[in-house]
Design a protein around this motif. Structure first.
Motif, mmCIF file in Angstrom:
data_model
loop_
_atom_site.group_PDB
_atom_site.id
_atom_site.type_symbol
_atom_site.label_atom_id
_atom_site.label_comp_id
_atom_site.label_asym_id
_atom_site.label_seq_id
_atom_site.Cartn_x
_atom_site.Cartn_y
_atom_site.Cartn_z
ATOM 1 N N VAL A 114 -61.370 -0.809 61.144
ATOM 2 C CA VAL A 114 -60.198 -1.651 60.905
ATOM 3 C C VAL A 114 -58.942 -0.847 61.220
ATOM 4 C CG1 VAL A 114 -58.899 -3.012 59.217
ATOM 5 C CG2 VAL A 114 -61.406 -2.942 59.116
ATOM 6 N N VAL A 115 -57.989 -1.472 61.912
ATOM 7 C CA VAL A 115 -56.712 -0.815 62.193
ATOM 8 C C VAL A 115 -55.583 -1.709 61.702
ATOM 9 C CG1 VAL A 115 -56.655 -1.760 64.556
ATOM 10 C CG2 VAL A 115 -55.231 0.215 63.965
ATOM 11 N N ALA A 132 -64.403 2.747 67.651
ATOM 12 C CA ALA A 132 -65.377 1.673 67.489
ATOM 13 C C ALA A 132 -66.444 1.744 68.585
ATOM 14 C CB ALA A 132 -64.669 0.317 67.523
ATOM 15 N N ARG A 133 -66.036 2.068 69.798
ATOM 16 C CA ARG A 133 -67.009 2.227 70.884
ATOM 17 C C ARG A 133 -67.955 3.382 70.601
ATOM 18 N NH1 ARG A 133 -63.424 2.757 76.105
ATOM 19 N NH2 ARG A 133 -65.342 3.795 76.769
ATOM 20 N N LEU A 134 -67.414 4.505 70.125
ATOM 21 C CA LEU A 134 -68.247 5.664 69.817
ATOM 22 C C LEU A 134 -69.263 5.344 68.727
ATOM 23 C CD1 LEU A 134 -65.640 8.586 69.805
ATOM 24 C CD2 LEU A 134 -67.532 8.294 71.411
ATOM 25 N N ARG A 135 -68.820 4.606 67.712
ATOM 26 C CA ARG A 135 -69.681 4.282 66.577
ATOM 27 C C ARG A 135 -70.516 3.029 66.819
ATOM 28 N NH1 ARG A 135 -68.430 6.389 61.468
ATOM 29 N NH2 ARG A 135 -66.845 8.023 61.504
ATOM 30 N N ARG A 136 -70.241 2.328 67.935
ATOM 31 C CA ARG A 136 -70.933 1.083 68.266
ATOM 32 C C ARG A 136 -70.762 0.059 67.152
ATOM 33 N NH1 ARG A 136 -76.577 3.441 70.986
ATOM 34 N NH2 ARG A 136 -75.537 4.689 72.597
ATOM 35 N N LEU A 137 -69.508 -0.090 66.745
ATOM 36 C CA LEU A 137 -69.152 -1.017 65.676
ATOM 37 C C LEU A 137 -68.075 -1.974 66.168
ATOM 38 C CD1 LEU A 137 -68.866 1.425 62.631
ATOM 39 C CD2 LEU A 137 -70.735 -0.164 63.131
ATOM 40 N N PRO A 138 -67.927 -3.132 65.521
ATOM 41 C CA PRO A 138 -66.825 -4.031 65.859
ATOM 42 C C PRO A 138 -65.488 -3.442 65.418
ATOM 43 C CG PRO A 138 -68.551 -5.155 64.606
ATOM 44 C CD PRO A 138 -68.817 -3.697 64.504
ATOM 45 N N GLU A 142 -63.469 -2.013 52.302
ATOM 46 C CA GLU A 142 -64.578 -2.688 52.972
ATOM 47 C C GLU A 142 -64.826 -2.177 54.383
ATOM 48 O OE1 GLU A 142 -63.786 -6.837 52.846
ATOM 49 O OE2 GLU A 142 -63.743 -6.959 50.664
ATOM 50 N N ALA A 143 -63.993 -1.265 54.868
ATOM 51 C CA ALA A 143 -64.107 -0.792 56.246
ATOM 52 C C ALA A 143 -64.997 0.438 56.341
ATOM 53 C CB ALA A 143 -62.733 -0.466 56.798
ATOM 54 N N GLU A 144 -65.623 0.622 57.481
ATOM 55 C CA GLU A 144 -66.293 1.884 57.754
ATOM 56 C C GLU A 144 -65.253 2.991 57.848
ATOM 57 O OE1 GLU A 144 -69.633 4.341 58.588
ATOM 58 O OE2 GLU A 144 -69.397 2.340 57.736
ATOM 59 N N VAL A 145 -64.139 2.678 58.491
ATOM 60 C CA VAL A 145 -62.991 3.577 58.548
ATOM 61 C C VAL A 145 -61.755 2.729 58.798
ATOM 62 C CG1 VAL A 145 -63.329 4.035 61.025
ATOM 63 C CG2 VAL A 145 -61.984 5.616 59.660
ATOM 64 N N PRO A 164 -63.001 6.424 54.232
ATOM 65 C CA PRO A 164 -62.230 7.294 55.124
ATOM 66 C C PRO A 164 -61.056 6.558 55.771
ATOM 67 C CG PRO A 164 -64.587 7.581 55.491
ATOM 68 C CD PRO A 164 -64.446 6.406 54.574
ATOM 69 N N VAL A 165 -59.939 7.274 55.860
ATOM 70 C CA VAL A 165 -58.735 6.755 56.518
ATOM 71 C C VAL A 165 -58.304 7.779 57.568
ATOM 72 C CG1 VAL A 165 -56.338 6.025 56.237
ATOM 73 C CG2 VAL A 165 -58.006 5.544 54.433
ATOM 74 N N VAL A 166 -58.037 7.302 58.782
ATOM 75 C CA VAL A 166 -57.587 8.167 59.866
ATOM 76 C C VAL A 166 -56.141 7.833 60.188
ATOM 77 C CG1 VAL A 166 -57.908 8.859 62.279
ATOM 78 C CG2 VAL A 166 -59.901 8.377 60.843
ATOM 79 N N VAL A 167 -55.305 8.856 60.300
ATOM 80 C CA VAL A 167 -53.906 8.681 60.667
ATOM 81 C C VAL A 167 -53.702 9.227 62.071
ATOM 82 C CG1 VAL A 167 -51.515 9.186 60.074
ATOM 83 C CG2 VAL A 167 -53.199 8.867 58.267
ATOM 84 N N VAL A 168 -53.143 8.378 62.938
ATOM 85 C CA VAL A 168 -52.946 8.720 64.351
ATOM 86 C C VAL A 168 -51.461 8.677 64.653
ATOM 87 C CG1 VAL A 168 -53.479 8.079 66.734
ATOM 88 C CG2 VAL A 168 -55.178 7.703 64.938
#
Length: 307
Positions: free
Chosen positions: A6-7, A26-32, A105-108, A138-142
């Motif tokens: 989720v972004v 998402a492509r790397l993890r093969r997730l929506p 609810e997100a994977e990340v 997990p939360v990623v900050v870009v």
């Protein structure tokens, strides 16, 4: 619980940079991938129009931008990432509440942060800090800037970054709390990128020697260093077995971990650090290492909560 990247989108360059990073993740993890936009309808105080001399903002305008922001991002990402499952969701409410709920609810969850140059890589807004401090996923900050180029190794012919050839993932590991959630996230991130995992641990001399390190004999200092390196290897051994395809580089150095990790971020595709889950309503809930990285890292930062 559906596993989704989720972004959070608000139409800013920072959130669009985060959306691009999230699509690649998402492509790397093969997730929506889900593009989430929070719409907060602002009700002006009584008498706003007459006192300010201007009409109140029309709800229709808010609805227009609320629909346009995720739609345009969806169109751009669909064109750049054909085959990736992308959905959009627009929710009414305060961004903090919407993003915090989505994080559970997100994977990340991926958030954007405005770059401020070489000395200060991130400007982390109050909403992002609050989500980071309270999320239990997990939360990623870009940040905006050249993260895309710096994430990849240079092409052999010098033509630019070689997309798909990732630089190492860097993990900051505290040996007093080598939690499974943090280690699993870092090893999985490295495996998905087919990249090395550089594990950084900073350790300190006993308090008796902090005022004058010369007081400690070389053999004692070397023995402490060897013992710390052994402990680091022991903590990583089960994970090397679980992820045999990941090449692990161990680094145990004297000094604060934050400084070592900020330095390592210059050659990383991702920096991973942990955060203890605290349910108290008081305090920032972000430790000094995570705080330093969120303001000075040259690479995206993943903050992984753990008990």
């Amino acid at each position: 619980m559906s596993r989704t990247v989720v972004v959070g989108l608000d139409g800013s360059p920072a959130s669009l940079a985060a959306a691009e990073w999230a699509a690649r993740e998402a492509r790397l993890r093969r997730l929506p991938l889900k593009l989430l936009h929070a719409v907060e309808y602002w009700a002006p105080p009584y008498g706003y129009a007459s006192l300010a001399g201007a009409p109140a903002p029309a709800p229709a305008s808010t609805e227009y931008w609320g629909e346009r922001i995720p739609r345009e991002a969806f169109e751009q990402l669909t064109e750049r990432h054909p085959g990736l499952e992308i959905s959009t969701e627009q929710m009414d409410g305060q961004p903090l509440t919407v993003l915090a709920d989505a994080a559970q609810e997100a994977e990340v969850l991926v958030l954007g942060s405005r770059g401020l140059g070489a000395m200060t890589a991130f400007l982390v807004g109050s909403v992002s800090q609050a989500v980071l401090a309270h999320a239990e996923r997990p939360v990623v900050v870009v940040r905006t800037g050249s993260w895309m180029e710096s994430a990849y190794l240079s092409a052999p012919d010098g033509s630019g970054p070689q997309e798909g050839a990732y630089r190492p993932v860097v993990l900051g590991l505290d040996l007093s709390r080598p939690c499974d959630e943090l280690l699993d996230y870092a090893f999985h991130a490295a495996a998905a990128r087919r990249a090395p995992l550089r594990v950084v641990h900073g350790w300190s001399m006993p308090p008796a020697y902090t005022f004058d390190p010369a007081l400690i004999a070389p053999e004692i200092r070397d023995g402490m260093a060897a013992g710390t390196a052994t402990a680091l290897g022991d903590a990583l051994r089960p994970w090397r077995s679980k992820y045999p395809e990941v090449r692990v580089e161990e680094e145990s150095s004297v000094g604060p971990a934050a400084g070592h990790l900020v330095e390592a971020s210059a050659g990383a595709s991702l920096v991973v650090v942990g955060r203890r889950i605290r349910r108290s309503a008081i305090g920032t809930h972000l430790g000094p290492v995570a705080h330093a990285l969120l303001h000075h890292s040259a690479a995206p930062v993943a903050v992984v909560p753990h008990p």
